[in-house]
Structures are given as structure tokens and as C-alpha cells.
Design a protein around this motif. Sequence first.
Motif, short mmCIF file in Angstrom:
data_model
loop_
_atom_site.label_atom_id
_atom_site.label_comp_id
_atom_site.label_asym_id
_atom_site.label_seq_id
_atom_site.Cartn_x
_atom_site.Cartn_y
_atom_site.Cartn_z
N VAL A 143 0.84 -1.20 0.00
CA VAL A 143 0.00 0.00 0.00
C VAL A 143 0.88 1.25 0.00
CG1 VAL A 143 -1.69 1.35 1.30
CG2 VAL A 143 -1.97 -1.12 1.10
N ALA A 144 1.92 1.24 0.84
CA ALA A 144 2.82 2.39 0.89
C ALA A 144 3.50 2.62 -0.46
CB ALA A 144 3.87 2.17 1.98
N LEU A 145 3.88 1.55 -1.14
CA LEU A 145 4.52 1.69 -2.44
C LEU A 145 3.54 2.20 -3.49
CD1 LEU A 145 6.82 -1.46 -2.60
CD2 LEU A 145 7.44 0.90 -2.08
N ASP A 146 2.28 1.82 -3.36
CA ASP A 146 1.28 2.36 -4.28
C ASP A 146 1.13 3.87 -4.08
OD1 ASP A 146 -0.86 1.78 -6.28
OD2 ASP A 146 -2.14 2.60 -4.70
N LEU A 147 1.10 4.31 -2.82
CA LEU A 147 1.01 5.74 -2.53
C LEU A 147 2.29 6.47 -2.96
CD1 LEU A 147 -0.56 5.54 1.04
CD2 LEU A 147 -1.72 6.25 -1.06
N ALA A 148 3.41 5.80 -2.87
CA ALA A 148 4.71 6.43 -3.17
C ALA A 148 4.83 6.83 -4.64
CB ALA A 148 5.84 5.48 -2.79
N PRO A 321 1.67 -3.41 -6.47
CA PRO A 321 0.97 -2.62 -5.45
C PRO A 321 -0.44 -2.24 -5.83
CG PRO A 321 3.23 -1.87 -5.68
CD PRO A 321 2.99 -2.84 -6.79
N ALA A 322 -0.66 -1.84 -7.09
CA ALA A 322 -1.99 -1.41 -7.50
C ALA A 322 -3.00 -2.55 -7.43
CB ALA A 322 -1.94 -0.83 -8.91
N LEU A 323 -2.60 -3.73 -7.88
CA LEU A 323 -3.48 -4.90 -7.80
C LEU A 323 -3.76 -5.25 -6.35
CD1 LEU A 323 -4.98 -7.34 -9.00
CD2 LEU A 323 -2.79 -8.58 -8.94
N THR A 324 -2.75 -5.13 -5.51
CA THR A 324 -2.93 -5.43 -4.09
C THR A 324 -3.97 -4.51 -3.46
OG1 THR A 324 -0.64 -6.21 -3.91
CG2 THR A 324 -1.74 -5.55 -1.87
N VAL A 325 -3.87 -3.21 -3.74
CA VAL A 325 -4.85 -2.27 -3.20
C VAL A 325 -6.25 -2.58 -3.74
CG1 VAL A 325 -5.56 0.16 -3.20
CG2 VAL A 325 -3.16 -0.45 -2.80
N ALA A 330 -11.60 -4.72 -2.44
CA ALA A 330 -12.68 -5.66 -2.76
C ALA A 330 -13.15 -6.46 -1.56
CB ALA A 330 -12.22 -6.62 -3.87
N ILE A 331 -12.29 -6.63 -0.54
CA ILE A 331 -12.69 -7.39 0.65
C ILE A 331 -13.03 -6.47 1.83
CG2 ILE A 331 -11.40 -9.43 -0.05
CD1 ILE A 331 -9.38 -8.72 2.20
N GLY A 332 -13.25 -5.19 1.55
CA GLY A 332 -13.77 -4.31 2.59
C GLY A 332 -12.79 -3.37 3.25
N THR A 333 -11.56 -3.28 2.73
CA THR A 333 -10.58 -2.36 3.29
C THR A 333 -10.90 -0.95 2.81
OG1 THR A 333 -8.94 -4.12 3.06
CG2 THR A 333 -8.12 -1.90 3.58
N THR A 334 -10.80 0.02 3.70
CA THR A 334 -10.96 1.42 3.32
C THR A 334 -9.67 2.17 3.58
OG1 THR A 334 -11.83 2.00 5.51
CG2 THR A 334 -13.44 1.42 3.81
N PHE A 335 -9.48 3.26 2.82
CA PHE A 335 -8.29 4.08 2.93
C PHE A 335 -8.73 5.53 3.10
CE2 PHE A 335 -7.40 0.36 0.35
CZ PHE A 335 -6.24 -0.14 0.92
N ALA A 336 -8.66 5.99 4.32
CA ALA A 336 -9.15 7.34 4.62
C ALA A 336 -7.98 8.32 4.64
CB ALA A 336 -9.84 7.36 5.98
N THR A 337 -8.20 9.47 3.97
CA THR A 337 -7.18 10.53 4.01
C THR A 337 -7.20 11.21 5.36
OG1 THR A 337 -7.40 10.90 1.64
CG2 THR A 337 -6.42 12.68 2.93
N VAL A 338 -6.02 11.40 5.95
CA VAL A 338 -5.91 12.02 7.27
C VAL A 338 -5.54 13.49 7.09
CG1 VAL A 338 -4.76 11.93 9.49
CG2 VAL A 338 -5.20 9.82 8.22
#
Length: 338
Positions: A143-148, A321-325, A330-338
Motif C-alpha cells: 500500500v505504501a509503495l502504491d502511494l509512493a 501494489p496497484a493490484l494489491t490495493v 474488494a474485501i472491505g478495506t478502506t483508505f481514509a485521508t488524514v
Amino acid sequence: MSERTLQMKQPVLIMGGSGQAGSDTAAVLREWYPDLPLAIAGRNLDRARKVADELGNATAVTLDLQRPDLGLPAEEDFSAVVAAVRDSRLYGLGYAQERGLPYLSISSGLVGIAPEVVAGAQRASAVPVLLASHYLAGLVVLVALDLAREFGRLDAIRIAAVLDDQDAGGPAALDDLERLAAVTSAGLVRRDGAFTWVSGAEAEVGVPSIDGVVLPGQRIAILDVPSLALATGAGDVHFDFAVGASAGRRRGEPASTEVLIDLEGTGPSGDPLRTRRHLFHPAGQRPLTALGIALGVERLLGLRGEPAGPGLHTPEALLDPALTVERMTAIGTTFATV
């Protein structure tokens, strides 16, 4: 017969397959690949049979981690070996190397990984070995590498994870946590480009939960630190960890898992850039850990893309990384901006 077809005919051996991580991984693989046979290996054959029967297209075998042959029949053929339980004697790895099978492990941890690295390096041309003793089997790194990818230069990566004390896993996982905590209370960080250890008061930190509550935690030694530092070039990397009540449980819901990923550097144009995301799953760490392992198995076998080549691998070296995210979402993970 193609290599992929052959691999789909030979079962994936899941050591500890009747435990939480193993059985959850088996369920993910069964959902993705209904025709992929699985071998559920456990010390308790009745428990292994129960898991195998629920999965379908799966067999149960007795696992003996004190024997180099794992107590398995000599005529059995497998397509890969997954150590979803601690392989302290490395007999599982040796079994895989002798038979030319890909191998994945999740419980060595940074402070205990040296024997596994040496064993893999001594026979680096034999099989692919995926070292996935990262948090959530490597998902946080990915996930960190996708954001990077938003950055032109990455200077700092700060990870802060909350594990609910009611979601630490089964007996084997609890043993792993206790073992790693007993080995060292120091944390490994990268500071000004150098890897260094911090201990005592310097390693004591507050870990922010997604609802704003700050839990007492530690800066820990975990494979995510060197993986992220070396993959991105970031000069400052640390991983903070707390065990306690999660935000989900404080709301009267099931235990959740949450990870704050904080990246700082410059954008493609050279302007300062900072990105902070809170990864959250309402069902805790189990579905995410299983997903991380299943993604590794999928890649090792070439069920998506080419099979991994021989040698030592980490999740970020094999997985997209993109496929992982996408799979996490798809299984319910959310990514909230802080």
C-alpha cells in the motif's frame, strides 16, 4: 500439459492449514481458484479434515514439524509449500528445496530471519522462497509503495499500526508475538539513511487510532522497515506498533485493524508533498493476512503472471501494489485521508 495446468492439478501444501492464517488463506485460494487442490497439513488430523471438507477439492494430512519429511507420504506431490506456522527447524523449507517447490513463510520476523535467509541463499538456484514475515504478510509495504508513486522523491515513511488484543490470532500467532517480544524490545529504524536500533524511552511511542485515541506503543523491528527503505530510497523509515482495543471494538463492533501510512517528500515538480492514509478493515487482521499470503502463492505459482524465479524474494519484489490495493478494497478495506 502446460505448467499452469500441471500446477492446478497438484495441491498447495499449507503447513498449519487448520489454524487461523492457514485456513483463511485456503478459503481465499478456494474462492479465486475452485480447481486448485489444497492439502491442509496440521498436527491434529481431525481439525485438518474439518477444514478440508468445508473447502472441497482438498485433502487433510498430518504434519510433523520435527521430521525432515514433515511426516508426509513419500509419494505425495505438491505444487508449493506455505508455512502458515513457524517452521523453526526449517524442515518445511528443506522439504520444498529437495522437491523443487516454491516456499512461502510468514512467521520468522526480522529478528529471527537469519537462518531462513542463509538456508535460502545456500540453495538460491533451487526454488523461489518468499519471505513474507511482514505486517499483514506484506500488504502494508505494498500500500505504501502504491502511494509512493505520487512522489518524485520520498524522504520519510512513518507507519503506525494498531492490533486489537482480541485479534492477535490463534495459539501459533500468539506464540510468535511472545517469541519476538522476548527476543528484543528494541526497534529497527532508518535514520538519515542509516539503519540503527532504538531502545528504552526512544522506542516508546504513541500510536494514533483512526478515531483519534492514542495507544501506548513501541517502535519495533519488522521487515517492513528495510523493505520500504530499500524499495523507495527514503532516508527515514520507522514502524510503530500498539496492541490494545481497536476503534471498531470501542464502537461496540468487532475488533478492527488499522494502519496509518504517512509519506513525506517532494512531488514530481519538486514541491513539498505529504500523504497520510489510514488503512482500516472492520474484520481485523485475519482477512488481510490471508489475502497477503494468497497473493504470494498466486504469484509464486504463476497463476497470475509468470511463475517466480528461483532465489530469495520479498512481497514488494513480486507483487503489484496497484493490484494489491484493488484486492484489499474488494474485501472491505478502506483508505481514509488524514
